[in-house]
Structures are given as structure tokens and as C-alpha cells.
Motif scaffolding. Structure first.
Motif, mmCIF file in Angstrom:
data_model
loop_
_atom_site.group_PDB
_atom_site.id
_atom_site.type_symbol
_atom_site.label_atom_id
_atom_site.label_comp_id
_atom_site.label_asym_id
_atom_site.label_seq_id
_atom_site.Cartn_x
_atom_site.Cartn_y
_atom_site.Cartn_z
ATOM 1 N N PRO A 181 41.973 41.906 58.167
ATOM 2 C CA PRO A 181 41.122 41.317 57.136
ATOM 3 C C PRO A 181 41.826 40.153 56.425
ATOM 4 C CG PRO A 181 41.985 43.410 56.388
ATOM 5 C CD PRO A 181 42.483 43.214 57.781
ATOM 6 N N ARG A 182 41.063 39.127 56.131
ATOM 7 C CA ARG A 182 41.619 37.975 55.409
ATOM 8 C C ARG A 182 41.461 38.226 53.922
ATOM 9 N NH1 ARG A 182 38.649 33.967 57.689
ATOM 10 N NH2 ARG A 182 40.050 33.747 59.460
ATOM 11 N N ARG A 183 42.496 37.986 53.159
ATOM 12 C CA ARG A 183 42.412 38.191 51.707
ATOM 13 C C ARG A 183 41.493 37.138 51.105
ATOM 14 N NH1 ARG A 183 45.708 41.881 49.807
ATOM 15 N NH2 ARG A 183 47.570 42.461 50.948
ATOM 16 N N ARG A 184 40.594 37.596 50.213
ATOM 17 C CA ARG A 184 39.677 36.653 49.570
ATOM 18 C C ARG A 184 39.732 36.875 48.065
ATOM 19 N NH1 ARG A 184 34.047 36.908 52.465
ATOM 20 N NH2 ARG A 184 34.230 39.125 52.040
ATOM 21 N N PRO A 185 40.695 36.231 47.398
ATOM 22 C CA PRO A 185 40.915 36.478 45.966
ATOM 23 C C PRO A 185 39.679 36.229 45.100
ATOM 24 C CG PRO A 185 42.605 35.040 46.863
ATOM 25 C CD PRO A 185 41.608 35.238 47.932
ATOM 26 N N ARG A 186 38.893 35.191 45.437
ATOM 27 C CA ARG A 186 37.736 34.868 44.601
ATOM 28 C C ARG A 186 36.685 35.981 44.691
ATOM 29 N NH1 ARG A 186 34.491 29.564 45.900
ATOM 30 N NH2 ARG A 186 36.607 28.742 46.044
ATOM 31 N N VAL A 187 36.448 36.466 45.899
ATOM 32 C CA VAL A 187 35.472 37.550 46.101
ATOM 33 C C VAL A 187 35.966 38.810 45.406
ATOM 34 C CG1 VAL A 187 34.384 39.042 47.832
ATOM 35 C CG2 VAL A 187 34.637 36.602 48.273
ATOM 36 N N SER A 188 37.257 39.100 45.586
ATOM 37 C CA SER A 188 37.859 40.290 44.989
ATOM 38 C C SER A 188 37.713 40.259 43.461
ATOM 39 C CB SER A 188 39.334 40.335 45.380
ATOM 40 O OG SER A 188 39.958 41.414 44.766
ATOM 41 N N ARG A 189 37.987 39.087 42.874
ATOM 42 C CA ARG A 189 37.885 38.918 41.413
ATOM 43 C C ARG A 189 36.437 39.107 40.960
ATOM 44 N NH1 ARG A 189 41.367 34.888 41.459
ATOM 45 N NH2 ARG A 189 39.769 33.288 41.642
ATOM 46 N N ALA A 190 35.509 38.526 41.713
ATOM 47 C CA ALA A 190 34.086 38.614 41.353
ATOM 48 C C ALA A 190 33.611 40.063 41.384
ATOM 49 C CB ALA A 190 33.256 37.770 42.318
ATOM 50 N N VAL A 191 33.998 40.804 42.428
ATOM 51 C CA VAL A 191 33.603 42.212 42.552
ATOM 52 C C VAL A 191 34.156 43.008 41.372
ATOM 53 C CG1 VAL A 191 33.952 44.320 43.912
ATOM 54 C CG2 VAL A 191 33.292 42.201 45.052
ATOM 55 N N LYS A 192 35.421 42.754 41.047
ATOM 56 C CA LYS A 192 36.062 43.460 39.928
ATOM 57 C C LYS A 192 35.304 43.206 38.614
ATOM 58 C CE LYS A 192 40.486 44.102 40.489
ATOM 59 N NZ LYS A 192 41.917 43.790 40.561
ATOM 60 N N GLN A 193 34.919 41.943 38.391
ATOM 61 C CA GLN A 193 34.184 41.584 37.172
ATOM 62 C C GLN A 193 32.838 42.315 37.114
ATOM 63 O OE1 GLN A 193 35.165 39.860 34.486
ATOM 64 N NE2 GLN A 193 37.158 39.759 35.499
ATOM 65 N N VAL A 194 32.128 42.347 38.240
ATOM 66 C CA VAL A 194 30.826 43.009 38.297
ATOM 67 C C VAL A 194 30.987 44.503 38.018
ATOM 68 C CG1 VAL A 194 28.955 43.690 39.856
ATOM 69 C CG2 VAL A 194 29.729 41.326 39.817
ATOM 70 N N LEU A 195 31.997 45.129 38.651
ATOM 71 C CA LEU A 195 32.211 46.571 38.460
ATOM 72 C C LEU A 195 32.594 46.901 37.022
ATOM 73 C CD1 LEU A 195 33.997 47.698 41.729
ATOM 74 C CD2 LEU A 195 31.734 48.361 40.960
ATOM 75 N N LYS A 196 33.281 45.983 36.350
ATOM 76 C CA LYS A 196 33.688 46.232 34.955
ATOM 77 C C LYS A 196 32.479 46.336 34.032
ATOM 78 C CE LYS A 196 38.405 44.434 34.667
ATOM 79 N NZ LYS A 196 39.075 45.649 34.267
ATOM 80 N N ARG A 197 31.380 45.693 34.425
ATOM 81 C CA ARG A 197 30.170 45.729 33.580
ATOM 82 C C ARG A 197 29.306 46.960 33.821
ATOM 83 N NH1 ARG A 197 30.050 40.064 34.799
ATOM 84 N NH2 ARG A 197 28.464 40.395 36.402
ATOM 85 N N GLU A 198 29.619 47.720 34.860
ATOM 86 C CA GLU A 198 28.809 48.903 35.191
ATOM 87 C C GLU A 198 29.160 50.082 34.277
ATOM 88 O OE1 GLU A 198 26.301 48.784 37.015
ATOM 89 O OE2 GLU A 198 26.638 46.994 38.225
ATOM 90 N N PRO A 199 28.227 51.043 34.131
ATOM 91 C CA PRO A 199 28.469 52.174 33.218
ATOM 92 C C PRO A 199 29.549 53.137 33.711
ATOM 93 C CG PRO A 199 26.424 52.481 34.409
ATOM 94 C CD PRO A 199 26.912 51.110 34.752
ATOM 95 N N ARG A 200 30.112 53.884 32.761
ATOM 96 C CA ARG A 200 31.145 54.876 33.091
ATOM 97 C C ARG A 200 30.525 56.271 33.225
ATOM 98 N NH1 ARG A 200 32.818 50.314 33.136
ATOM 99 N NH2 ARG A 200 34.639 49.493 32.081
ATOM 100 N N SER A 201 29.317 56.426 32.693
ATOM 101 C CA SER A 201 28.667 57.751 32.671
ATOM 102 C C SER A 201 28.248 58.209 34.060
ATOM 103 C CB SER A 201 27.446 57.712 31.769
ATOM 104 O OG SER A 201 26.531 56.737 32.259
ATOM 105 N N SER A 202 28.306 57.301 35.045
ATOM 106 C CA SER A 202 27.863 57.655 36.400
ATOM 107 C C SER A 202 28.769 58.691 37.050
ATOM 108 C CB SER A 202 27.801 56.402 37.274
ATOM 109 O OG SER A 202 29.033 55.732 37.222
ATOM 110 N N VAL A 203 29.965 58.914 36.505
ATOM 111 C CA VAL A 203 30.841 59.944 37.074
ATOM 112 C C VAL A 203 31.115 61.061 36.073
ATOM 113 C CG1 VAL A 203 31.919 58.480 38.818
ATOM 114 C CG2 VAL A 203 32.936 58.632 36.548
ATOM 115 N N SER A 204 30.136 61.281 35.177
ATOM 116 C CA SER A 204 30.272 62.415 34.258
ATOM 117 C C SER A 204 30.136 63.693 35.070
ATOM 118 C CB SER A 204 29.164 62.354 33.198
ATOM 119 O OG SER A 204 27.907 62.545 33.830
#
Length: 170
Positions: free
Chosen positions: A92-115
Motif C-alpha cells: 500500500p502507498r502511504r497517503r497522508p492527506r487521505v489519512s488526515r481527512a479520515v481522522k478528522q471525519v472520525l473525530k466528529r463522529e459520536p462516542r456513544s456508538s460503543v456504549s
């Protein structure tokens, strides 16, 4: 990137003869911990599980992609790529921009989904999709690979929870 401890536990499970899905469970558990500690979120318990399974595949757990018709085509393709990367068939080729974008999107998601409640509901839904024979076979295999010490611990725990349930009922 999974923690070294997680990879070590998964390898230990493999040596103990446990199924690939049990080995992958270590990675799913790590994802749940990450979400609970606020490192990122997930939209649903299924997404948290999917992230864990993908990491497991990339780490080399022998968990092939779902069969045709069992999952969406895009899901199958992505899990196939993750599996190939883990089996060293794909670099796999490292894709820092994609990785950063995914991380940002996941940070906005709720935490209650794993209660506890959300995970319990997901487990029940998943179990109802399986036949009684399939569930019984899985339980039998779990008993076989648990070992004497593990069985003893499980029996003690079962006795404890039964006793506490009886106390609550009366």
C-alpha cells in the motif's frame, strides 16, 4: 496503527488455535477502547467493528473478505485490499492527506456508538442472524480452545453472575 500489545495478543490467540475472527476481536476491542477514550468516534457499532477488522487484516490476520452477496461490493473490495496488504501481496502507498481527512471525519463522529447498550444490541442482532446450530458449534469450539484454566474461570464467573441475578430477582 494497532498497538504492539494488540498484535501480540492476536498472535497469542493464533498459537492457541483460536479462529481468525477471535484473533481479529483483539483489534476490534482496541478500536472500542480508542473510541471510549475519545481518540475518535464512530457512527455505529458496526463501523467500529469494521475499522477493527480492517486493521486486523492489514496486520496479517488470516481473515478473507466476505463472499459475494454477503456485503456491499465496495466493502468487499476494501477488505480484499486490506487482506492482500496483510498477506504481503500488495504494497500500500502511504497517503497522508487521505489519512488526515479520515481522522478528522472520525473525530466528529459520536462516542456513544460503543456504549455497553449499543454493543449489546448489536451482538443480539448479529446472533439472531445465525442459526442455532451455528451458534452451538461456535460455543463448542470456544470450549475446546479455552483450556482447563479458562473453563474454570468462566464457570466461576457464570456462578457469580447467576447468584447476583438471583439476589436481584428476589
Amino acid at each position: 496503527m494497532p498497538r504492539k500489545e494488540t498484535v501480540r495478543k492476536a498472535r497469542q490467540d493464533k498459537r492457541a488455535g483460536k479462529s481468525p475472527s477471535t484473533q481479529a476481536g483483539e483489534f476490534v476491542r482496541e478500536q472500542i477502547d480508542k473510541i471510549r477514550h475519545g481518540e475518535h468516534g464512530a457512527r455505529s457499532p458496526q463501523q467500529a467493528i469494521a475499522i477493527g477488522l480492517s486493521e486486523a487484516r492489514r496486520a496479517g490476520v488470516d481473515l478473507p473478505a466476505p463472499k459475494k452477496g454477503k456485503a456491499k461490493e465496495s466493502t468487499r473490495r476494501s477488505s480484499k485490499y486490506a487482506y492482500e496488504a496483510g498477506q504481503s501481496r500488495r504494497k500500500p502507498r502511504r497517503r497522508p492527506r487521505v489519512s488526515r481527512a479520515v481522522k478528522q471525519v472520525l473525530k466528529r463522529e459520536p462516542r456513544s456508538s460503543v456504549s455497553r447498550k449499543a454493543l449489546s444490541e448489536q451482538a443480539k442482532r448479529a446472533a439472531t442472524r445465525r442459526s442455532a446450530a451455528s451458534r452451538k458449534a461456535a460455543a463448542r469450539k470456544a470450549v475446546r480452545t479455552k483450556g482447563a484454566k479458562g473453563r474454570s474461570a468462566a464457570a466461576k464467573k457464570a456462578a457469580r453472575t447467576r447468584a447476583s441475578r438471583r439476589r436481584r430477582a428476589s
